[in-house]
Enzyme design. Sequence first.
Site, mmCIF file in Angstrom:
data_model
loop_
_atom_site.group_PDB
_atom_site.id
_atom_site.type_symbol
_atom_site.label_atom_id
_atom_site.label_comp_id
_atom_site.label_asym_id
_atom_site.label_seq_id
_atom_site.Cartn_x
_atom_site.Cartn_y
_atom_site.Cartn_z
ATOM 1 N N CYS A 421 0.829 -1.211 0.000
ATOM 2 C CA CYS A 421 0.000 0.000 0.000
ATOM 3 C C CYS A 421 0.860 1.257 0.000
ATOM 4 C CB CYS A 421 -0.926 -0.019 1.205
ATOM 5 S SG CYS A 421 -2.201 -1.270 1.066
ATOM 6 N N ASN A 558 -0.070 -2.345 -7.453
ATOM 7 C CA ASN A 558 -0.156 -3.210 -6.281
ATOM 8 C C ASN A 558 -1.622 -3.523 -6.007
ATOM 9 O OD1 ASN A 558 0.735 -4.432 -3.683
ATOM 10 N ND2 ASN A 558 -0.503 -2.767 -2.845
ATOM 11 N N GLU A 559 -1.991 -4.740 -6.202
ATOM 12 C CA GLU A 559 -3.357 -5.224 -5.992
ATOM 13 C C GLU A 559 -4.420 -4.151 -6.291
ATOM 14 O OE1 GLU A 559 -4.001 -5.266 -1.243
ATOM 15 O OE2 GLU A 559 -2.726 -6.889 -1.911
HETATM 16 O O1 AHR Z 1 1.223 -6.558 3.592
HETATM 17 C C1 AHR Z 1 0.330 -5.604 4.083
HETATM 18 C C2 AHR Z 1 -0.561 -5.033 3.003
HETATM 19 O O2 AHR Z 1 -1.382 -6.021 2.471
HETATM 20 C C3 AHR Z 1 0.130 -4.473 1.808
HETATM 21 O O3 AHR Z 1 0.548 -3.173 1.992
HETATM 22 C C4 AHR Z 1 -0.916 -4.534 0.746
HETATM 23 O O4 AHR Z 1 -0.385 -4.690 -0.532
HETATM 24 C C5 AHR Z 1 -1.794 -5.675 1.166
HETATM 25 O O5 AHR Z 1 -3.107 -5.325 1.202
#
Ligand code: AHR
Length: 832
Positions: A421, A558-559
């Site tokens: 995140c 990222n996701e």
């Molecule tokens: O690993 C913790 C969080 O989990 C990361 O920041 C994010 O990519 C996921 O939601």
Amino acid sequence: MKKTLLSLAIASLAAGQSVCAAVEKVYNEPDSVYIFSYAHPEDEGRSGLKFAWSPDGDKWLSVSDGFAYLKCDFGRWGAEKRMIKPLLEKAEDGRWYCRWQLTPSGKVWGTSHSSDLLKWAPQQYVNAEKPAVPRLVTARQIVLDKDTLNGYMQKVPYADIEQLIRFAEHKKFRDIQNNERTEQDAVRFAGLKPVAATIRVDTGRVKPISEHLIGIFFEDINYGADGGLYAELVQNRDFEYSAKDGARDKNWNSTYAWSIQGTDAELSVSEDSPIHANNAHYAVLEVHRPGAALVNNGFDGIAVKKGEKYDFSVFSKVLDDTKGGKVLVRLTTKDGKEIAQAAIRVSSTEWKKQKAVLTATADAADAVLSVCPQMAGKYALDMVSLFPQNTFKGRKNGLRADLTQTLADLHPRFVRFPGGCVAHGDGVDNIYDWKGSIGALEERKPLRNLWGYHQTRGLGYHEYFLFCEDMGAEPVPVVAAGVPCQNSGTCSHHSVGELGCGGQQGGIPMEEMPQYVQDVLDLIEYANGDAKKTVWGKKRAQAGHPKPFNLKYIGIGNEDLITDIFEERFTMIFNAVKEKYPEVTVIGTVGPFYEGSDYEEGWKFATKMGIPMVDEHYYNTPGWFINNQDFYDRYDRNKAKVYLGEYAAHLPGRPNNIETALAEALYLTSVERNADVVTMTSYAPLLAKEGHTQWNPDLIYFNNTEVKPTVGYYAQQMYGQNAGSEYIASSVTLDNVQDAVKKRIGVSVVRDGKTGDMIVKLVNLLPVAVNAQVELPSLEGMNTTAVKTVLAGKPTDQQVRPVSGTMEVSEKFGYELPAYSFTVIRINKNEK
Ligand code: AHR
């Protein structure tokens, strides 16, 4: 009613069933029924879209006990993601369309569609008026299990209801499997005797696998960087803490962690002529009578060791017409005992950096640093810093030695950074801009950390590259795909009506995208560009590293929510990188889960675009890891490779114990088997500072003086230290046919191409031992005294450590896998 009634009855008769039973079954199945769609008002629909059905529109039955078929994605984790008054209709194109209010006002709506009510398209969020109720849909109020519910009713074939029920029942069955826990083992495996296993290794069936399988994912979460890996001992050295950073602490401001000790002195904060615009605040210490000091209590105190040296530095100037003078810098224990002292002179009226070295005369876990002018005057102070000289590999502005060594001991083949995140940020303005994280420390741009604190970014991109280099790991930076976190809580440029400042992903405005794309290209140039001929390569050289960092991978996104906004921006970045740096492997993203719309749309998009690798994330129960060991067996070898960038086994209460560690180790045997398609993995999150943890479990906990690796860490270490480059097929035959038994025994055999060593990994998640007979066809040239490492314990154990020893191996040898254990047997190649 069914026309096939008679023929079925005849068929049943032929099969020896009674006519009545057959007639009854078919007679009771209607052709069409009423479906009622609703979301529960009690939780404002957070639990999703549900159904009831009725043969007559009067008596209602719940479809699979209120199973949710669609959940709203809009908004931040937790409190948001509401689905208010969903309106469902089947349109003429044969698709189901669902629209629901995102807020009680009914001005903004979420929408999605589906061909079968089971799989739903990515959601869209729009400003709209309340839609008219379609002709074939009726607004209704029904009573279901004593709840009075408002929703919409329409006719559907009974087969639709059957399909919904089948789907939910299958999901429930999977849920039962996923929730299998070791605490049920006494019942599940009642009477189970030790299991006998024959493991045959087939050295004739080998395939090359990734040599980068085990890596680490470093994110500044849980005080992983400032106060953690980054060895700076002074907290808020830049006086840039702000109320916006400290979502969890109302006292966050520019003077956080600072105080005045003594009398006749005042502390204030100024923005007048700072060292640099990026570092706008500094401390003003007005001393009326010498004696008072400006004190910093570090991150929960400052830990120092007797005999060790600490580099102190500060930017300072005199603000009034006094001449300034000597300033004492001291480390004192809690009870006021001085354990180090040095002196600097502050007399310049311009910003000037002063340095001193302090040598600790005693150990202290929670010392404080004080800066104590010996002359009355008005002093400006900024970037007050104290670093141990003993950092990892002795680097200046370096990393905490013990913690980094613990990471190095994992033998990570790569490091993904700076998040998670943190990489794509909480809103567009919080995206991690790599350029703001390099250069002189006093000129870096501090950044609000979305986990609720402050990032100095003293540990910035340059230091991340050095960290990788010092560990012999490939750097894998992740940049935002032009969109922030899908759960962003701050303003996005693509705001939705009244939810303009809260809610959804959004994206960098298109007119700013060319510059953003250039920033990504510049990052690659910073890493790999010529030190003399390129702008960013020159900057790298100026930072002390003329040699390129040899960047091979870059993560984009990222996701993220896979939307048009995402795809448009990702495509721009991807194409630009591909064109300018075709040798760099781009890693795409396929959402936060192992299924669902981002996963499916993400994979479709990756395939369409020809993205060479995608980053998968899933935090699941141990039961999921046990029951999904075939997850990658099914993957298409012609599509993108997989980087399993974030995963961990989660139990209620989120411990990191033998149960979670073994579930991960077991799953990794299946990942090694598939390491032709899964090329990298990293457990997440990596680090957590005790007392400052936003997420559990983590791999390594620490405080200022101790590093506390978890059992999960040791499972990772056993993989990292025993990685292979060739997978050797093996088969397992048991004297027990129970599926649950079979699934709890994992075997993976690899060969390390560099050493020629053969490595056998054996996981036993059963409450009984497994007596294995291992058959290795040929041990020619191998040392028959092997190294055995065993991690074993009770499922709830959190403190056990692996134990190593030697054992004799031969072409047929016996080995007893202890109950709840992970064993690695390393058979070294004979050196002669
Ligand atoms: O690993 C913790 C969080 O989990 C990361 O920041 C994010 O990519 C996921 O939601």
